[in-house]
Design an enzyme around this catalytic site. Structure first.
Site, PDB file in Angstrom:
ATOM      1  CE  LYS A  82       0.098  -4.518  -5.615  1.00  0.00           C
ATOM      2  NZ  LYS A  82      -1.316  -4.206  -5.309  1.00  0.00           N
TER       3      LYS A  82
HETATM    4  C1  LIG Z   1      -1.518  -4.086  -3.599  1.00  0.00           C
HETATM    5  C2  LIG Z   1      -0.892  -3.429  -2.452  1.00  0.00           C
HETATM    6  C3  LIG Z   1      -1.029  -3.913  -1.143  1.00  0.00           C
HETATM    7  C4  LIG Z   1      -1.957  -5.025  -0.782  1.00  0.00           C
HETATM    8  O1  LIG Z   1      -1.845  -6.179  -1.503  1.00  0.00           O
HETATM    9  P1  LIG Z   1      -3.124  -7.159  -1.689  1.00  0.00           P
HETATM   10  O2  LIG Z   1      -2.480  -8.404  -2.205  1.00  0.00           O
HETATM   11  O3  LIG Z   1      -4.033  -6.524  -2.675  1.00  0.00           O
HETATM   12  O4  LIG Z   1      -3.728  -7.351  -0.352  1.00  0.00           O
HETATM   13  C5  LIG Z   1      -0.344  -3.281  -0.129  1.00  0.00           C
HETATM   14  N1  LIG Z   1       0.439  -2.216  -0.365  1.00  0.00           N
HETATM   15  C6  LIG Z   1       0.586  -1.710  -1.611  1.00  0.00           C
HETATM   16  C7  LIG Z   1       1.489  -0.527  -1.806  1.00  0.00           C
HETATM   17  C8  LIG Z   1      -0.088  -2.279  -2.676  1.00  0.00           C
HETATM   18  O5  LIG Z   1       0.038  -1.745  -3.893  1.00  0.00           O
END
Ligand SMILES: *Cc1c(COP(=O)(O)O)cnc(C)c1O
Length: 405
Positions: free
Chosen positions: A191
């Site tokens: 992210k």
């Molecule tokens: C990455 C992501 C999640 C989940 O996040 P994690 O920290 O990997 O559990 C949920 N929704 C979207 C749109 C994402 O890109």
């Protein structure tokens, strides 16, 4: 979305503070921790960042992941057994999973060229059982959040923003994630900013914030300084973050402004250079100034040309281009496990007769958009020269493919 590209001494220093004290737990140990509170610090800084110039208070609570944040938000907003939740078919599958884990029923509406929920399609998907809508701000930009908020208000529905991919984005000067009853962020390893594993829920409502921190920690009310004596206001779960992860997050958050600025500059240079290519169009961005610019998303005139372009870009050395329509992770077409509601244990949704027939869903509008879409990840580490070379390669490949469209 590459926070991991800028990892260094700042992160090592924050983690070092925690290792120095040996207190890895975010609560208690007041003496031993010597004033080191990384989770609290991250929460305060993120709340301040999201609040910006706005007068409205933002409360922030960290969780163990973005998926956990979605679960915490659903539960805190009172979404659970039997409720229907409207979500988009283009998202990371965690959005779907969190609704199923809540015992609720995912109901899908179409996306539009924002790559996010189409407000008109959301309205059509509302039934008497609909409790909430979760727009997902995909690939760094934003949904038509003003219109979606109107739809929710008009129909007395809860609005939860999945802003896991859009930290730092804004719509008309207000932070994405702060429009809904609650907003969710992820800090997983790919992210915009990362802390290894982590997430956050934010809200302007004190009552929801209270539910969120208690639910994330077995119902603890977090009043006083003796954890053993705290009241349990309700049953909960454990979605806590550790101090080690939070420490990395503190350092990464300090880099967020610079990350967004760099992404915007790099994206602008490429987008401007491709703008005149006949037949190439771009994703609809409701407020382009507020784009966090993690991706450049563009459309070809049809699926055949998009598939061809995706392949040619890959072979031509333009790395980081995603053709989501064929990708297993982000579009419903490829989620066979959802079609069958496959799970090691029975899911509540399997027992609810009013659930959609996940085998036979069809999304003609979304298919039509996704089939033509390519998204290119914007990197922080690109030099001006590298961007120049990339533009040259992209122009050549795309013009060549579009010449006989
Ligand atoms: C990455 C992501 C999640 C989940 O996040 P994690 O920290 O990997 O559990 C949920 N929704 C979207 C749109 C994402 O890109």
């Amino acid at each position: 979305m590459p926070g991991f590209e800028w990892f260094g001494d700042e992160e090592r220093k924050e983690v070092g503070d925690v290792l120095q004290t040996g207190v890895l737990f975010r609560y208690g140990f007041d003496q031993a921790r010597q004033g080191v509170w990384k989770a609290k610090t991250f929460e305060e800084k993120l709340a301040a960042r999201l609040q910006g110039e706005n007068k409205e208070t933002v409360y922030c609570h960290l969780c163990s992941s973005g998926t956990a944040a979605l679960s915490v938000a659903l539960s805190s907003c009172g979404v659970g057994a039997q409720d229907e939740v409207i979500i988009p078919p283009f998202t990371f599958v965690a959005t779907v999973e969190s609704v199923l884990m809540a015992g609720a029923i995912p109901v899908f509406a179409e996306i539009d060229e924002t790559l996010c929920l189409n407000p008109d399609s959301v309205e059509k998907a509302i039934t008497p059982r609909t409790k909430a809508v979760i727009p997902v701000h995909m690939c760094g930009s934003m949904a038509r959040i003003d219109r979606l908020k109107d739809v929710c208000e008009k129909n007395s529905l809860i609005l939860i923003e999945d802003a896991c991919q859009a930290i730092g984005a804004e719509f008309q000067g207000k932070a994405i994630g702060t429009f809904g009853d609650m907003g969710c962020f992820s800090f997983d390893s790919v992210k915009t900013i990362t802390c290894g594993e982590g997430g956050a829920v934010v809200t302007s409502r004190q009552d929801l914030y209270g539910f969120a921190h208690a639910w994330s920690d077995h119902g603890h009310d977090h009043i006083g300084s003796d954890r053993g004596m705290e009241e349990h206001v309700f049953l909960g779960a454990n979605f806590r973050i550790s101090e080690l992860n939070a420490a990395v997050g503190v350092a990464q958050l300090g880099k967020l402004d610079k990350i967004i600025q760099t992404q915007r500059e790099n994206k602008r240079a490429i987008k401007d250079a491709l703008n005149d290519i006949d037949g190439l169009t771009f994703r609809d961005i409701p407020d382009e100034q507020g784009d966090s610019a993690t991706f450049l998303s563009f459309f070809l005139p049809n699926q055949t040309l998009a598939e061809k372009a995706a392949e040619a870009l890959g072979q031509g050395g333009v790395d980081g281009c995603f053709y989501w329509y064929g990708n297993k992770w982000h579009y419903i077409k490829n989620w066979g496990h959802l079609a069958q509601l496959k799970s090691p244990a029975p899911l509540a949704a399997q027992f609810m007769e009013h659930r959609p027939d996940y085998h036979h869903l069809s999304f003609p509008e979304s298919d039509q958009i996704m089939g033509r879409l390519i998204s290119m990840q914007i990197k922080l580490s690109w030099t001006k020269e590298e961007i120049g070379v990339r533009i040259e390669k992209m122009r050549k490949i795309l013009i060549d493919i579009l010449k006989d469209k």
